[in-house]
Scaffold this motif. Structure first.
Motif: not given
Length: 170
Positions: A153-162
């Motif tokens: 979930l943290a990884a998804q958020k990181k990618v999504s934020d970028v």
């Protein structure tokens, strides 16, 4: 290509080009047609799949360890870039995207995510564009998660934020 045997240990995460991030469960010996083979047993939990790869073929098929944090940073920088969409026919582009996704190269996968990412105000994606985008996004996210300690979930958020910051800057 060197016949160097890769040295992966049980519980270690690896990237298998055609399937993404998996975990080495064990290394076992099997006899196939009278020949003893040493195999990496790799589990892809999300896909409920187990793969057995001869240890001496791992390099040949492009199996590799997880990316370094630097490579993850590089992939994120790639995501921020401007989409590069060739003017070739979709079938040709789709083929190239597919090859990049299955190359196991994190930067190439990030390029696919970048090039196929759509914001809400952009034109609709075709079904095949969406499929390729989601496959690339999933591969990227899983590797970012595995390198960052396993929190998808943290990884998804990181990618999504970028991707969102890129859209905002456009």
């Amino acid at each position: 290509m060197s016949k160097k045997k890769l040295d992966f240990r049980p519980n270690e995460y690896v990237v298998y080009p055609a399937h993404g991030v998996g975990q080495v469960v064990s290394i076992e010996e099997q006899e196939v047609a009278g020949i003893k083979l040493e195999l990496f047993v790799i589990s892809f939990e999300k896909d409920k799949m187990t793969l057995r790869v001869p240890t001496n073929k791992a390099t040949e098929v492009g199996m590799r360890g997880l990316s370094s944090p630097d490579e993850i940073t590089q992939a994120m920088t790639t995501l921020k870039g401007k989409a590069r969409v060739k003017r070739a026919m979709w079938s040709r582009r789709a083929q190239e995207y597919e090859q990049k996704i299955n190359s196991g190269d994190l930067i190439a996968i990030a390029e696919v995510v970048r090039d196929l990412h759509r914001t809400d105000d952009q034109r609709e994606q075709s079904y095949s564009e969406r499929q390729l985008y989601e496959a690339a996004l999933e591969r990227l996210t899983r590797e970012v998660a595995a390198v960052g300690g396993g929190d998808e979930l943290a990884a998804q958020k990181k990618v999504s934020d970028v991707l969102m910051s890129r859209a905002a800057a456009a």
